[in-house]
Design a protein around this motif. Structure first.
Motif, PDB file in Angstrom:
ATOM      1  N   ASP A 241       0.830  -1.213   0.000  1.00  0.00           N
ATOM      2  CA  ASP A 241       0.000   0.000   0.000  1.00  0.00           C
ATOM      3  C   ASP A 241       0.858   1.254   0.000  1.00  0.00           C
ATOM      4  OD1 ASP A 241      -2.359  -1.438  -0.107  1.00  0.00           O
ATOM      5  OD2 ASP A 241      -2.562  -1.535   2.062  1.00  0.00           O
ATOM      6  N   THR A 242       1.718   1.360  -1.005  1.00  0.00           N
ATOM      7  CA  THR A 242       2.580   2.525  -1.179  1.00  0.00           C
ATOM      8  C   THR A 242       2.262   3.189  -2.518  1.00  0.00           C
ATOM      9  OG1 THR A 242       4.303   1.132  -2.170  1.00  0.00           O
ATOM     10  CG2 THR A 242       4.440   1.525   0.197  1.00  0.00           C
ATOM     11  N   GLY A 243       2.708   4.438  -2.649  1.00  0.00           N
ATOM     12  CA  GLY A 243       2.503   5.153  -3.903  1.00  0.00           C
ATOM     13  C   GLY A 243       1.142   5.815  -3.975  1.00  0.00           C
ATOM     14  N   PRO A 244       0.833   6.440  -5.116  1.00  0.00           N
ATOM     15  CA  PRO A 244      -0.413   7.200  -5.245  1.00  0.00           C
ATOM     16  C   PRO A 244      -1.650   6.311  -5.286  1.00  0.00           C
ATOM     17  CG  PRO A 244       0.767   7.144  -7.340  1.00  0.00           C
ATOM     18  CD  PRO A 244       1.685   6.550  -6.317  1.00  0.00           C
ATOM     19  N   ASN A 245      -2.797   6.920  -4.978  1.00  0.00           N
ATOM     20  CA  ASN A 245      -4.071   6.225  -5.085  1.00  0.00           C
ATOM     21  C   ASN A 245      -4.417   5.961  -6.545  1.00  0.00           C
ATOM     22  OD1 ASN A 245      -4.953   5.743  -2.470  1.00  0.00           O
ATOM     23  ND2 ASN A 245      -5.909   7.747  -2.264  1.00  0.00           N
ATOM     24  N   THR A 246      -5.101   4.851  -6.763  1.00  0.00           N
ATOM     25  CA  THR A 246      -5.579   4.481  -8.100  1.00  0.00           C
ATOM     26  C   THR A 246      -7.079   4.219  -7.997  1.00  0.00           C
ATOM     27  OG1 THR A 246      -5.375   2.081  -7.820  1.00  0.00           O
ATOM     28  CG2 THR A 246      -3.379   3.284  -8.467  1.00  0.00           C
ATOM     29  N   GLY A 247      -7.660   3.759  -9.099  1.00  0.00           N
ATOM     30  CA  GLY A 247      -9.047   3.316  -9.060  1.00  0.00           C
ATOM     31  C   GLY A 247      -9.208   1.972  -8.368  1.00  0.00           C
ATOM     32  N   GLY A 248      -8.100   1.318  -8.035  1.00  0.00           N
ATOM     33  CA  GLY A 248      -8.142   0.009  -7.379  1.00  0.00           C
ATOM     34  C   GLY A 248      -7.260  -0.988  -8.103  1.00  0.00           C
ATOM     35  N   MET A 249      -6.317  -1.608  -7.392  1.00  0.00           N
ATOM     36  CA  MET A 249      -5.365  -2.545  -7.998  1.00  0.00           C
ATOM     37  C   MET A 249      -5.668  -4.000  -7.670  1.00  0.00           C
ATOM     38  SD  MET A 249      -3.399  -0.707  -9.830  1.00  0.00           S
ATOM     39  CE  MET A 249      -2.128  -1.919 -10.247  1.00  0.00           C
ATOM     40  N   GLY A 250      -6.744  -4.252  -6.917  1.00  0.00           N
ATOM     41  CA  GLY A 250      -7.107  -5.624  -6.585  1.00  0.00           C
ATOM     42  C   GLY A 250      -8.059  -5.637  -5.415  1.00  0.00           C
ATOM     43  N   ALA A 251      -8.691  -6.763  -5.200  1.00  0.00           N
ATOM     44  CA  ALA A 251      -9.656  -6.892  -4.102  1.00  0.00           C
ATOM     45  C   ALA A 251      -9.828  -8.359  -3.757  1.00  0.00           C
ATOM     46  CB  ALA A 251     -11.000  -6.277  -4.487  1.00  0.00           C
ATOM     47  N   TYR A 252     -10.371  -8.595  -2.557  1.00  0.00           N
ATOM     48  CA  TYR A 252     -10.724  -9.969  -2.190  1.00  0.00           C
ATOM     49  C   TYR A 252     -11.971  -9.944  -1.335  1.00  0.00           C
ATOM     50  CZ  TYR A 252      -8.198  -8.851   2.160  1.00  0.00           C
ATOM     51  OH  TYR A 252      -7.765  -8.259   3.321  1.00  0.00           O
ATOM     52  N   SER A 253     -12.647 -11.086  -1.307  1.00  0.00           N
ATOM     53  CA  SER A 253     -13.918 -11.201  -0.582  1.00  0.00           C
ATOM     54  C   SER A 253     -14.097 -12.647  -0.124  1.00  0.00           C
ATOM     55  CB  SER A 253     -15.071 -10.790  -1.506  1.00  0.00           C
ATOM     56  OG  SER A 253     -16.318 -10.912  -0.866  1.00  0.00           O
ATOM     57  N   PRO A 254     -14.625 -12.865   1.087  1.00  0.00           N
ATOM     58  CA  PRO A 254     -14.963 -11.870   2.108  1.00  0.00           C
ATOM     59  C   PRO A 254     -13.741 -11.526   2.938  1.00  0.00           C
ATOM     60  CG  PRO A 254     -15.610 -14.049   2.856  1.00  0.00           C
ATOM     61  CD  PRO A 254     -15.055 -14.234   1.476  1.00  0.00           C
ATOM     62  N   PRO A 255     -13.669 -10.304   3.486  1.00  0.00           N
ATOM     63  CA  PRO A 255     -12.551  -9.963   4.369  1.00  0.00           C
ATOM     64  C   PRO A 255     -12.741 -10.644   5.718  1.00  0.00           C
ATOM     65  CG  PRO A 255     -13.752  -7.990   3.611  1.00  0.00           C
ATOM     66  CD  PRO A 255     -14.580  -9.181   3.285  1.00  0.00           C
ATOM     67  N   PRO A 256     -11.750 -11.356   6.220  1.00  0.00           N
ATOM     68  CA  PRO A 256     -11.911 -12.047   7.508  1.00  0.00           C
ATOM     69  C   PRO A 256     -12.263 -11.114   8.660  1.00  0.00           C
ATOM     70  CG  PRO A 256      -9.946 -12.819   6.358  1.00  0.00           C
ATOM     71  CD  PRO A 256     -10.453 -11.652   5.591  1.00  0.00           C
ATOM     72  N   VAL A 257     -11.844  -9.830   8.573  1.00  0.00           N
ATOM     73  CA  VAL A 257     -12.105  -8.906   9.680  1.00  0.00           C
ATOM     74  C   VAL A 257     -13.571  -8.480   9.752  1.00  0.00           C
ATOM     75  CG1 VAL A 257      -9.769  -7.987   9.743  1.00  0.00           C
ATOM     76  CG2 VAL A 257     -11.480  -6.905   8.256  1.00  0.00           C
ATOM     77  N   PHE A 258     -14.321  -8.695   8.662  1.00  0.00           N
ATOM     78  CA  PHE A 258     -15.700  -8.212   8.624  1.00  0.00           C
ATOM     79  C   PHE A 258     -16.645  -9.348   9.002  1.00  0.00           C
ATOM     80  CE2 PHE A 258     -19.581  -6.464   6.615  1.00  0.00           C
ATOM     81  CZ  PHE A 258     -19.553  -5.210   7.185  1.00  0.00           C
TER      82      PHE A 258
END
Length: 422
Positions: free
Chosen positions: A220-237
């Motif tokens: 999680d370094t560098g500038p913000n983008t529209g999104g570089m990836g995702a996963y589901s479901p997050p264990p913390v939720f």
């Protein structure tokens, strides 16, 4: 039923892919679509923001449902124009879409509804914004009030960085008029989660949660983008957190929007920070996230078309959704240079090899076909390589095996999607 999906990115490919499996569907169009969407829907050369042409096409072709993918056509009044033409549209009215179109409006709604969020101030004067930043100190968050394609937020580690963000936004160096007004907010600490709820103006049904990766670089370094990836479901939720978010954020917001005469129908994207004090709202979006949508669609087992129709028709009170007991993970492949300047037109090979990896579905975000049939990059974020597995690690390994099968030297991706959970 005949359906028109509006948009041409990875989110819209995922929506078309899911809708195509509905037994209710008889014909599927996408405007403008892309090279991958063309494999599951008929692409129509109409821009996603050309509301009059979209409505005209839907009316002339007797579309039973228009599904808005991105936020821009919604803030421009697509749902209102569809209603005026006697067409059903999945997505909020322009008045309700202000929850994303104006960050200040969303904060005002939350204040009235008692929704927990950060301390915030709105500024139209750059000097006043800078003075507030110096008084508050860093870290601090600076946001463009208007739409900025998911890139109008600066999480500033220093006062100097925050002041530079104010200058960039308010002097319209970036994002144009969207940054004429800015919000300066408390920087919340915790894990971010994207949660989605299906809404019919009165009732809401929880969809699912995902965890996005906004920064361009590993860790999680560098500038913000529209999104570089995702996963589901997050264990913390957890389920308890889901119920708390529905009770403290989603339902109060729906009630306040209805009280204001702008009932919210569509999908509400609830950007959360899971703080030590509980979940707090980072932002609302009024459409599916991208790439979170891809991570959700490969897990959804219910008929998406039936769910969207229920939201449009006010029938969510007794509606439920089924999800596969699987984990999903999406890796975004982008053109080198993104989110800055990048080249278009480079050839992409090997998608057939990638698709043969078990559990993998490749979604196209910014692709086109050359006259000779070759697949080329036509955007910043170009592919979303999605995979499912019995565990998140299995999904991660399958997604990266597919990425490694793709021959695209001019592309890149983050190699650590899912790192928080793994």
């Amino acid at each position: 039923m005949k359906v028109l999906v509006v948009g041409g990115g990875g989110r819209e490919h995922a929506l078309c892919w899911s809708l195509a499996s509905s037994p209710l569907l008889t014909r599927l169009w996408c405007a403008p679509g892309n090279a991958g969407i063309a494999e599951v829907a008929e692409c129509v050369p109409i821009g996603a923001e050309d509301v009059p042409a979209l409505v005209r096409f839907a009316r002339d072709n007797a579309a039973d449902l228009v599904v808005a993918g991105p936020e821009a056509p919604l803030t421009l009044g697509l749902a209102d124009a569809c209603a005026a033409a006697g067409l059903r549209c999945f997505g909020p009215s322009a008045a309700a879409a202000r929850l994303e179109g104006s960050k200040a409006f969303a904060r005002e709604v939350c204040a009235a509804a008692g929704v927990p969020g950060p301390r915030w101030r709105r500024f139209d004067d750059p000097a006043a914004a800078r003075a507030h930043i110096r008084a508050e100190g860093a870290p601090i968050v600076v946001k463009a009030d208007g739409l900025a394609a998911g890139k109008g937020v600066v999480v500033a580690a220093t006062v100097e960085e925050a002041e530079a963000a104010v200058a960039d936004l308010m002097e319209r160096r970036v994002h144009g008029a969207a940054g004429a007004t800015v919000l300066v907010e408390e920087c919340l600490a915790g894990e971010e989660v994207s949660f989605f709820a299906l809404c019919d103006g009165t009732h809401a049904v929880p969809l699912a949660a995902a965890q996005d990766h906004k920064r361009v670089g590993e860790g999680d370094t560098g500038p913000n983008t529209g999104g570089m990836g995702a996963y589901s479901p997050p264990p913390v939720f957890t389920e308890a957190l889901r119920d708390e978010v529905m009770a403290r954020i989603v339902r109060p917001t729906l009630a306040e929007m209805a009280r204001r005469g702008a009932p919210f129908r569509g999908v509400l994207f609830v950007g959360l920070m899971l703080t030590a004090e509980g979940p707090r709202l980072v932002e609302f979006n009024v459409r599916f996230g991208d790439p979170e949508c891809q991570a959700l669609m490969v897990r959804l087992r219910s008929d998406l078309l039936a769910a969207l129709l229920a939201a449009c028709d006010g029938e969510l009170a007794d509606f439920d959704l089924r999800w596969a007991p699987l984990h999903s993970l999406v890796v975004v492949m982008a053109a080198r240079g993104y989110p800055g300047a990048y080249a278009r037109g480079s050839e992409i090979r090997g998608l057939d090899r990638a698709a043969r990896v078990p559990g993998v579905q490749v979604f196209h975000a910014g692709t086109a076909r050359r006259a000779d049939g070759a697949l080329i990059a036509a955007g910043g974020r170009v592919l979303g390589v999605a995979a499912t597995g019995a565990t998140l690690r299995e999904a991660r390994d399958a997604a990266y095996a597919a990425v490694d099968a793709i021959d695209w030297p001019e592309g890149f991706c983050r190699r650590d999607i899912g790192w928080r959970a793994l």
